[in-house]
Design an enzyme around this catalytic site. Structure first.
Site, PDB file in Angstrom:
ATOM      1  CB  SER A 156      -0.864   0.008   1.198  1.00 29.62           C
ATOM      2  OG  SER A 156      -0.183   0.536   2.346  1.00 29.62           O
ATOM      3  CE  LYS A 194      -2.629   1.986   4.654  1.00 35.79           C
ATOM      4  NZ  LYS A 194      -1.706   0.950   5.351  1.00 35.79           N
TER       5      LYS A 194
END
Length: 236
Positions: A156, A194
């Site tokens: 990701s 993230k």
């Protein structure tokens, strides 16, 4: 001809490598020579390199090789407390006590950091585990603070240059500025890597891959456990 500070630094580096096989950090050199900033150490090292007394090894963070020492140099290290010594390597001669050529003194300025497990760059996985091994990380990417390493699992964050199987170096802390890449513990159970965005009264954990949706949480649901400061990639 060396200045007094150049001579002190050379002998300090030489003795530290001779004793431990590890070069002193820039902070240790600064303290030993009683200098106000590390920029002075950079200048002294450059001068010693230009004069042929030390050599920096390519592709290794602040790795130094002592090539030679001043003729008939005898001194004690500027940090004090150590006995004076007479160096074995003098200019380009062999050691006096042996006919064999000296082995180069090499040191790599690194810190051993714990690898605490895997971190998800994708759907959050289980929270950070206990230390499983240690990894040598260059001091040049660390700076102050406590650090640890995590292995990346998932894709990701590929558009941020972070690939599956990479090792991320994290500076421990519980706060971050919006836009920084962080280790976030979600609802006390799942850890993920993230980019953090603060949006009003909410916290968004943003991927760097359009295949993954941005997840938005209440601030009470997200605990920052550190932020990204470096990346290590192993090639097999």
């Amino acid at each position: 001809m060396l200045t007094r500070k150049q001579h002190e630094l050379l002998m300090f580096i030489h003795e530290r490598i001779k004793e431990s096989g590890v070069s002193p950090s820039f902070d240790e050199m600064k303290e030993a020579l009683d200098l106000a900033s590390k920029s002075g150490i950079h200048r002294l090292i450059t001068a010693l390199e230009e004069r042929g007394f030390i050599r920096r090894l390519a592709h290794r963070a602040r790795a130094l090789e002592v090539v030679k020492l001043p003729q008939q140099a005898t001194t004690s290290a500027p940090s004090g407390g150590r006995q004076a010594f007479r160096p074995q390597v003098i200019e380009n001669d062999n050691p006096r006590a042996s006919g064999a050529p000296p082995e180069p003194l090499v040191a790599n300025d690194v810190r051993e950091l714990p690898v605490l497990g895997k971190i998800a760059a994708g759907t959050p996985i289980e929270a950070i585990q206990h230390e499983r091994e240690r990894l040598s990380v260059p001091e040049s990417i660390l700076g102050a603070g406590e650090h640890y390493v995590l292995e990346v699992s998932g894709d990701s964050m590929i558009h941020a240059g972070i690939l599956d199987g990479d090792y991320v170096v994290i500076r421990k802390g519980d706060s971050a500025t919006t836009g920084e890449i962080v280790v976030a513990l979600v609802e006390g159970e799942e850890a993920t890597l993230k980019r953090l965005r603060k949006k009003g009264g909410s916290i968004a954990l943003e991927a760097a891959n359009p295949a993954y949706q941005t997840r938005v949480y209440h601030p009470d649901q997200v605990q920052v456990q550190g932020k990204l400061v470096g990346l290590i990639r192993r090639y097999h």
